[in-house]
Write a protein that holds these residues in place. Structure first.
Motif, PDB file in Angstrom:
ATOM      1  N   ARG A 188       0.708  -1.158   0.128  1.00  0.00           N
ATOM      2  CA  ARG A 188       0.053   0.070  -0.127  1.00  0.00           C
ATOM      3  C   ARG A 188       0.763   1.176  -0.010  1.00  0.00           C
ATOM      4  O   ARG A 188       0.466   2.124  -0.606  1.00  0.00           O
ATOM      5  N   ALA A 216       0.813   4.197  -2.826  1.00  0.00           N
ATOM      6  CA  ALA A 216       0.661   5.765  -2.416  1.00  0.00           C
ATOM      7  C   ALA A 216       1.762   6.638  -2.879  1.00  0.00           C
ATOM      8  O   ALA A 216       1.557   7.560  -3.478  1.00  0.00           O
ATOM      9  N   VAL A 269      -6.217   5.997  -0.385  1.00  0.00           N
ATOM     10  CA  VAL A 269      -5.122   6.527  -0.880  1.00  0.00           C
ATOM     11  C   VAL A 269      -5.297   6.714  -2.289  1.00  0.00           C
ATOM     12  O   VAL A 269      -4.895   7.868  -2.923  1.00  0.00           O
TER      13      VAL A 269
END
Length: 186
Positions: free
Chosen positions: A5, A9, A135
């Motif tokens: 993740r 991002a 995000v």
């Protein structure tokens, strides 16, 4: 999962646009959730579709999006009767699809739809996709703001050039010629 993740991002935080994120966006998204293709709908100022991209393999390309695939909730399993629409958009068979609303607060930024050619998505995979929604939503929101800023800046620059041409040409007493020049873009 957190590292994947984070990489997604970072990819989105540094990209000026979805299309510019290109290959990295597709790879980072697949690292978070195994899928065959994705469709990213970017909402315009009225929440209707402004642009739409197919993300498949390492490519990102503009496509036409069917607004009936817009979702109201956070995450939805795309109903079977809509899979044929998605198959046309991703140019591949679709056996399962998840649609994720991308938003920050009450502001909608778009929809991400991920598809599989065979098999279904598990509960854990749905949770993983839902975890990246903030995000993706904030990144799309930032890109939209930057695009508007660049457009406003461009318009202001053109407006300044037009005023300078008018002032220069008016001082020469040739207003009629100046209007024709400005209208023709010369």
């Amino acid at each position: 999962d957190n590292e994947r993740r984070r990489l997604l991002a970072v990819t989105l935080a540094t990209a000026p646009s979805v299309q510019a994120a290109g290959t990295d966006l597709g790879e980072r998204l697949r690292a978070v959730l195994r899928h065959d293709a994705a469709v990213l709908r970017v909402a315009g100022s009225t929440a209707r579709t402004a642009r739409c991209y197919r993300i498949r393999g390492s490519g990102v390309e503009p496509v036409t999006f069917d607004d009936t695939l817009v979702v109201d909730g956070a995450l939805q399993i795309v109903p079977t009767e809509r899979l044929a629409i998605l198959a046309g958009i991703v140019a591949a068979p679709v056996s399962a699809a998840l649609a994720l609303r991308l938003a920050t607060g009450a502001t909608e930024h778009g929809t991400l739809v991920v598809t599989r050619e065979s098999g279904q998505f598990t509960e854990n995979e749905r949770a993983a996709l839902e975890a990246v929604a903030p995000v993706l939503g904030s990144a799309i929101g930032r890109m939209r703001l930057e695009e508007r800023f660049r457009a406003d800046e461009h318009a202001a620059t053109l407006g300044g050039i037009t005023r300078m041409r008018l002032a220069r040409l008016n001082s020469n007493g040739s207003l009629n010629v100046s209007l024709i020049t400005i209208a023709s873009g010369a």
